[in-house]
Design a protein around this motif. Structure first.
Motif, PDB file in Angstrom:
ATOM      1  N   GLU A 156       0.805  -1.225   0.000  1.00 13.71           N
ATOM      2  CA  GLU A 156       0.000   0.000   0.000  1.00 13.71           C
ATOM      3  C   GLU A 156       0.839   1.278   0.000  1.00 13.71           C
ATOM      4  O   GLU A 156       0.375   2.346   0.408  1.00 13.71           O
ATOM      5  CB  GLU A 156      -1.013  -0.033   1.154  1.00 13.71           C
ATOM      6  N   LYS A 157       2.095   1.176  -0.466  1.00 16.47           N
ATOM      7  CA  LYS A 157       2.951   2.346  -0.644  1.00 16.47           C
ATOM      8  C   LYS A 157       3.445   2.371  -2.094  1.00 16.47           C
ATOM      9  O   LYS A 157       3.717   1.311  -2.670  1.00 16.47           O
ATOM     10  CB  LYS A 157       4.157   2.300   0.295  1.00 16.47           C
ATOM     11  N   PRO A 158       3.591   3.555  -2.690  1.00 15.76           N
ATOM     12  CA  PRO A 158       4.077   3.625  -4.074  1.00 15.76           C
ATOM     13  C   PRO A 158       5.470   3.004  -4.201  1.00 15.76           C
ATOM     14  O   PRO A 158       6.350   3.291  -3.382  1.00 15.76           O
ATOM     15  CB  PRO A 158       4.115   5.133  -4.354  1.00 15.76           C
ATOM     16  N   MET A 159       5.643   2.166  -5.215  1.00 14.73           N
ATOM     17  CA  MET A 159       6.942   1.528  -5.450  1.00 14.73           C
ATOM     18  C   MET A 159       7.760   2.388  -6.411  1.00 14.73           C
ATOM     19  O   MET A 159       7.318   2.669  -7.534  1.00 14.73           O
ATOM     20  CB  MET A 159       6.743   0.123  -6.025  1.00 14.73           C
ATOM     21  N   LYS A 160       8.929   2.810  -5.951  1.00 15.06           N
ATOM     22  CA  LYS A 160       9.833   3.626  -6.766  1.00 15.06           C
ATOM     23  C   LYS A 160      11.221   2.997  -6.754  1.00 15.06           C
ATOM     24  O   LYS A 160      11.527   2.139  -5.922  1.00 15.06           O
ATOM     25  CB  LYS A 160       9.915   5.059  -6.215  1.00 15.06           C
ATOM     26  N   ALA A 161      12.079   3.458  -7.660  1.00 12.28           N
ATOM     27  CA  ALA A 161      13.438   2.911  -7.748  1.00 12.28           C
ATOM     28  C   ALA A 161      14.217   3.131  -6.460  1.00 12.28           C
ATOM     29  O   ALA A 161      15.081   2.329  -6.097  1.00 12.28           O
ATOM     30  CB  ALA A 161      14.177   3.541  -8.927  1.00 12.28           C
ATOM     31  N   ASP A 162      13.914   4.236  -5.739  1.00 12.83           N
ATOM     32  CA  ASP A 162      14.653   4.542  -4.512  1.00 12.83           C
ATOM     33  C   ASP A 162      13.864   4.192  -3.245  1.00 12.83           C
ATOM     34  O   ASP A 162      14.199   4.662  -2.147  1.00 12.83           O
ATOM     35  CB  ASP A 162      15.051   6.017  -4.481  1.00 12.83           C
ATOM     36  N   ALA A 163      12.834   3.363  -3.379  1.00 13.38           N
ATOM     37  CA  ALA A 163      12.024   2.972  -2.209  1.00 13.38           C
ATOM     38  C   ALA A 163      12.711   1.816  -1.480  1.00 13.38           C
ATOM     39  O   ALA A 163      12.240   0.674  -1.464  1.00 13.38           O
ATOM     40  CB  ALA A 163      10.618   2.577  -2.653  1.00 13.38           C
ATOM     41  N   TYR A 164      13.835   2.117  -0.854  1.00 12.73           N
ATOM     42  CA  TYR A 164      14.661   1.068  -0.250  1.00 12.73           C
ATOM     43  C   TYR A 164      13.991   0.413   0.956  1.00 12.73           C
ATOM     44  O   TYR A 164      14.256  -0.753   1.258  1.00 12.73           O
ATOM     45  CB  TYR A 164      16.029   1.647   0.141  1.00 12.73           C
ATOM     46  N   ASP A 165      13.117   1.155   1.638  1.00 12.92           N
ATOM     47  CA  ASP A 165      12.406   0.564   2.771  1.00 12.92           C
ATOM     48  C   ASP A 165      11.465  -0.550   2.300  1.00 12.92           C
ATOM     49  O   ASP A 165      11.299  -1.563   2.978  1.00 12.92           O
ATOM     50  CB  ASP A 165      11.627   1.639   3.531  1.00 12.92           C
ATOM     51  N   ILE A 166      10.873  -0.355   1.117  1.00 11.55           N
ATOM     52  CA  ILE A 166      10.003  -1.395   0.545  1.00 11.55           C
ATOM     53  C   ILE A 166      10.850  -2.539  -0.003  1.00 11.55           C
ATOM     54  O   ILE A 166      10.540  -3.718   0.214  1.00 11.55           O
ATOM     55  CB  ILE A 166       9.110  -0.814  -0.564  1.00 11.55           C
ATOM     56  N   LYS A 167      11.925  -2.204  -0.706  1.00  9.08           N
ATOM     57  CA  LYS A 167      12.768  -3.237  -1.318  1.00  9.08           C
ATOM     58  C   LYS A 167      13.358  -4.173  -0.273  1.00  9.08           C
ATOM     59  O   LYS A 167      13.593  -5.354  -0.555  1.00  9.08           O
ATOM     60  CB  LYS A 167      13.876  -2.593  -2.153  1.00  9.08           C
ATOM     61  N   ALA A 168      13.589  -3.676   0.936  1.00  9.87           N
ATOM     62  CA  ALA A 168      14.139  -4.515   2.006  1.00  9.87           C
ATOM     63  C   ALA A 168      13.157  -5.604   2.433  1.00  9.87           C
ATOM     64  O   ALA A 168      13.548  -6.596   3.043  1.00  9.87           O
ATOM     65  CB  ALA A 168      14.512  -3.652   3.208  1.00  9.87           C
ATOM     66  N   LYS A 169      11.876  -5.412   2.091  1.00  9.89           N
ATOM     67  CA  LYS A 169      10.853  -6.394   2.452  1.00  9.89           C
ATOM     68  C   LYS A 169      10.586  -7.395   1.326  1.00  9.89           C
ATOM     69  O   LYS A 169       9.690  -8.223   1.434  1.00  9.89           O
ATOM     70  CB  LYS A 169       9.542  -5.667   2.801  1.00  9.89           C
ATOM     71  N   ILE A 170      11.367  -7.296   0.240  1.00 11.48           N
ATOM     72  CA  ILE A 170      11.141  -8.143  -0.934  1.00 11.48           C
ATOM     73  C   ILE A 170      12.314  -9.095  -1.121  1.00 11.48           C
ATOM     74  O   ILE A 170      13.473  -8.708  -0.994  1.00 11.48           O
ATOM     75  CB  ILE A 170      10.972  -7.285  -2.203  1.00 11.48           C
ATOM     76  N   GLY A 171      12.008 -10.343  -1.415  1.00 13.68           N
ATOM     77  CA  GLY A 171      13.018 -11.328  -1.790  1.00 13.68           C
ATOM     78  C   GLY A 171      12.766 -11.774  -3.218  1.00 13.68           C
ATOM     79  O   GLY A 171      11.618 -11.992  -3.606  1.00 13.68           O
ATOM     80  N   VAL A 172      13.829 -11.898  -4.004  1.00  8.44           N
ATOM     81  CA  VAL A 172      13.679 -12.238  -5.418  1.00  8.44           C
ATOM     82  C   VAL A 172      14.544 -13.446  -5.743  1.00  8.44           C
ATOM     83  O   VAL A 172      15.737 -13.472  -5.431  1.00  8.44           O
ATOM     84  CB  VAL A 172      14.092 -11.053  -6.324  1.00  8.44           C
ATOM     85  N   VAL A 173      13.923 -14.446  -6.365  1.00  7.94           N
ATOM     86  CA  VAL A 173      14.652 -15.625  -6.838  1.00  7.94           C
ATOM     87  C   VAL A 173      14.343 -15.763  -8.318  1.00  7.94           C
ATOM     88  O   VAL A 173      13.274 -16.229  -8.703  1.00  7.94           O
ATOM     89  CB  VAL A 173      14.244 -16.905  -6.081  1.00  7.94           C
ATOM     90  N   MET A 174      15.267 -15.302  -9.163  1.00  9.86           N
ATOM     91  CA  MET A 174      15.033 -15.310 -10.603  1.00  9.86           C
ATOM     92  C   MET A 174      15.392 -16.668 -11.205  1.00  9.86           C
ATOM     93  O   MET A 174      16.065 -17.489 -10.580  1.00  9.86           O
ATOM     94  CB  MET A 174      15.826 -14.195 -11.282  1.00  9.86           C
TER      95      MET A 174
END
Length: 313
Positions: free
Chosen positions: A66-84
């Protein structure tokens, strides 16, 4: 009601003349395992990269928790895990060192990071391989290392892109069990796969993307109700006349009858007792037949009817 983990609204992404994503809308609730299906070139990977803010896009809005996702949204990115899909680890680091490195991108506290790394090693079953270098690992173990690196910092949203491709059945089962356990622990998961049976097994809801658009969305059962095919009857039989094929087509709920390579295939659009009526007719005509099978439609049937393509196309 669950809060929204990912919201994609009217997403548009162009590569010059190519419209890769065409006004795409998605809403993924917290706590879901959400399947994202699409043939090659459907816009699925582009959508994921836009969600992660790895790509700029031409129009639309993306929100994570529920927060806008931006390239510099590091607080949000810290909550994401990616397995490509392509394994991305350092060849010069051991299993444990790799996991520690990726965990350290988000977890500064050394004691907490040590605990998280150990938990990731145990979670993926890599205890006996912690000092191995990636080149010494089998394909299945390498996939598990890739997952450990992506989830060690305990993200709330995990994106898994084809995590079981080209692995042995034992590793595949271990990975699927691990994904369901991560979900039970509270993670929201976006899951892409070419293996329909996996998607049907673990995903609470599924979206089918083609030509950059979301063309169908719902649970596996809801998606199956979108197509005409509701029952597939196959019967091994040496021969059947053209007149009898036409007579079978005239039975209630039957909309297609084909005979090829000593196999009679009958498609029904619903109803009950379809198999009984078919067998009654054939027995009344004194046909002898072998193996009989009645099956409900699969996700692959849904995908093929909706997109006109096999998922692996």
């Amino acid at each position: 009601m669950n809060e929204t983990a990912v919201k994609v609204k009217e997403l548009v992404k162009r590569y010059r003349e190519l419209l890769a994503v065409d006004h795409l809308n998605l809403e993924i609730k917290q706590g879901e395992i959400f399947g994202l299906l699409g043939p090659n070139g459907s816009g699925k990977t582009t959508t994921i990269n836009c969600i992660l803010s790895l790509l700029s896009y031409d129009n639309g809005e993306i929100e994570i928790f529920e927060k806008p996702m931006k390239a510099d949204a590091y607080d949000i990115k810290a909550k994401i895990g990616v397995v490509m899909q392509n394994v991305a680890v350092f060849e010069e680091l051991t299993v444990q060192e790799n996991i520690d490195y990726f965990c350290g991108l988000y977890i500064n506290d050394k004691q907490l990071r040590k605990q998280y790394v150990e938990e990731a090693i145990q979670f993926t079953g890599l205890e006996d391989f912690r000092k191995f270098y990636p080149k010494k690992l089998s394909g299945g173990l390498l996939r598990r290392l890739n997952i450990a690196c992506g989830i060690a910092h305990k993200p709330k949203l995990i994106i898994l892109d084809e995590p079981t491709v080209a692995v042995d059945p034992q590793s595949r089962n271990r990975i699927l069990e691990g994904i369901m356990e991560l979900n039970r622990q509270g993670a929201t998961i976006i899951y892409t796969s070419h293996y329909m049976e996996e998607v049907e097994q673990i995903c609470s809801r599924i979206a089918i993307i083609d030509n950059g658009k979301c063309i169908a969305q719902g649970t596996a059962e809801e998606l199956k109700k979108l197509i005409k095919k509701r029952e597939i009857i196959t019967i091994d039989i040496l021969s059947v006349t053209a007149d009898d094929i036409e007579a079978l087509k005239a039975l209630p709920h039957v909309y297609s009858v084909t005979f090829e390579d000593s196999k009679l295939t009958i498609l029904c659009d619903g109803g009950s007792h379809n198999l009984v009526r078919v067998l009654d007719y054939l027995q009344g005509k004194e046909y002898s037949f072998g193996h009989i099978h009645s099956a409900l439609p699969t996700l692959n049937d849904v995908f093929l009817e909706i997109t006109g393509k096999e998922l692996r196309d």
